[in-house]
Design an enzyme around this catalytic site. Structure first.
Site, PDB file in Angstrom:
ATOM      1  N   ASP A  67     -33.673  18.455  12.165  1.00  0.00           N
ATOM      2  CA  ASP A  67     -34.636  19.391  10.871  1.00  0.00           C
ATOM      3  C   ASP A  67     -34.063  18.327   9.475  1.00  0.00           C
ATOM      4  O   ASP A  67     -33.035  17.703   8.937  1.00  0.00           O
ATOM      5  CB  ASP A  67     -34.349  19.876  11.048  1.00  0.00           C
ATOM      6  CG  ASP A  67     -33.148  21.152  11.278  1.00  0.00           C
ATOM      7  OD1 ASP A  67     -32.569  20.562  10.353  1.00  0.00           O
ATOM      8  OD2 ASP A  67     -32.915  22.355  10.728  1.00  0.00           O
ATOM      9  N   ASN A 136     -31.978  34.501  12.644  1.00  0.00           N
ATOM     10  CA  ASN A 136     -33.400  34.876  13.300  1.00  0.00           C
ATOM     11  C   ASN A 136     -34.352  33.978  14.136  1.00  0.00           C
ATOM     12  O   ASN A 136     -34.649  34.676  15.270  1.00  0.00           O
ATOM     13  CB  ASN A 136     -35.098  35.183  11.897  1.00  0.00           C
ATOM     14  CG  ASN A 136     -34.691  33.606  11.735  1.00  0.00           C
ATOM     15  OD1 ASN A 136     -34.199  32.394  12.564  1.00  0.00           O
ATOM     16  ND2 ASN A 136     -35.953  33.342  11.289  1.00  0.00           N
ATOM     17  N   HIS A 138     -33.666  31.511  15.316  1.00  0.00           N
ATOM     18  CA  HIS A 138     -34.595  30.206  14.344  1.00  0.00           C
ATOM     19  C   HIS A 138     -33.325  28.864  15.672  1.00  0.00           C
ATOM     20  O   HIS A 138     -33.333  28.936  15.694  1.00  0.00           O
ATOM     21  CB  HIS A 138     -34.475  29.833  13.259  1.00  0.00           C
ATOM     22  CG  HIS A 138     -34.200  29.179  12.397  1.00  0.00           C
ATOM     23  ND1 HIS A 138     -34.161  29.571  11.041  1.00  0.00           N
ATOM     24  CD2 HIS A 138     -33.194  28.280  13.027  1.00  0.00           C
ATOM     25  CE1 HIS A 138     -33.501  29.002  10.625  1.00  0.00           C
ATOM     26  NE2 HIS A 138     -32.149  28.483  11.545  1.00  0.00           N
ATOM     27  N   GLU A 143     -39.255  28.480  13.488  1.00  0.00           N
ATOM     28  CA  GLU A 143     -39.217  29.733  13.564  1.00  0.00           C
ATOM     29  C   GLU A 143     -40.015  30.793  14.046  1.00  0.00           C
ATOM     30  O   GLU A 143     -40.360  30.275  14.691  1.00  0.00           O
ATOM     31  CB  GLU A 143     -39.661  30.475  11.304  1.00  0.00           C
ATOM     32  CG  GLU A 143     -39.089  29.142  10.141  1.00  0.00           C
ATOM     33  CD  GLU A 143     -37.247  29.728   9.360  1.00  0.00           C
ATOM     34  OE1 GLU A 143     -36.927  31.037  10.973  1.00  0.00           O
ATOM     35  OE2 GLU A 143     -36.954  29.256   8.625  1.00  0.00           O
TER      36      GLU A 143
END
Length: 241
Positions: A67, A136, A138, A143
């Site tokens: 990413d 979270n 991800h 996400e």
């Protein structure tokens, strides 16, 4: 999932590095993807030492990015490419021709996505994928509530991801979007190594291993992958049964 619980961060990093070394020895021409961020730095350090000690060579490997922050490029401090340049590519002498990364400063991010998808397809699939996990859940910038059928794509960053981003930058950056490999790429990789450390990751690792599989918590999807190694330190494993 094959879970390894180490006593501390260093031992966890060494375990992940040994798994990577084993893979590269089995297939020296592997297509490899390493996450940036802080958690992988110990593993990367172990790999650099192994290269300098003559235990392993990455000369035949090809490397792709997981990413990148949209708006940041290879020369920007805190970018994913800059992190991997500093902590792995440059110390190991990896040739630029063997690196294919997202350019977060591109004016055509969709073309960046297509170029990455085409590159991976040309090499078959990812042989080895080293992942961290966000608080979270991800993976990369996939996400919560991501479409698990996506390949490379551009995404809005979750609020917690933007909050956490400040630790990567000495100067404040207004990051709002990311460009990332998709869950589809991750699930098609031959071998996945997931690493997590510290008590801040204990709750998400509990969910990763025990929560129902759902795109609401993207890391849970890895339980459907046939070849995943999970490397945790004791703090990250505190809530894992």
């Amino acid at each position: 999932m094959k879970t390894h619980i180490a006593r501390n961060y260093l031992e966890m990093s060494e375990q992940a590095a040994e798994l990577i070394i084993h893979q590269i020895r089995q297939k020296p021409e592997s297509l490899v993807c390493f996450a940036a961020g802080t958690t992988p730095l110990g593993t990367l350090s172990c790999l650099v030492k192994a290269v300098h000690d003559g235990r392993i060579s990455f000369e035949q490997c090809r490397f792709i990015s997981l990413d990148e922050w949209v708006g940041l490029g290879a020369s920007d401090e805190g970018s994913c490419r800059q992190t991997l340049d500093s902590h792995f590519f440059e110390p190991c002498g990896i040739q630029e021709q063997n690196i294919h990364f997202f350019n977060g400063t591109s004016n055509d991010l969709e073309a960046e996505c297509k170029a990455m998808d085409d590159f991976i397809q040309a090499h078959g699939r990812i042989d080895l994928l080293l992942l961290g996990v966000g608080v979270n859940g991800h993976l990369g910038f996939n996400e919560p509530h991501v479409d698990v059928e996506l390949y490379s794509h551009v995404t809005d960053l979750a609020p917690v991801t933007k909050q956490v981003s400040v630790k990567y930058f000495q100067e404040q950056k207004n990051v709002q979007k990311g460009i990332t490999l998709g869950i589809k790429h991750l699930m098609q990789a031959s071998t996945v190594i997931l690493i997590a450390d510290g008590d801040k990751k204990a709750e998400i690792m509990r969910k990763a291993l025990h929560h129902e599989i759902s795109s609401e918590v993207p890391v849970t999807v890895l339980r459907q992958h046939p070849n995943v190694y999970v490397c945790l330190d004791e703090a990250a494993a505190a809530l894992v049964r």
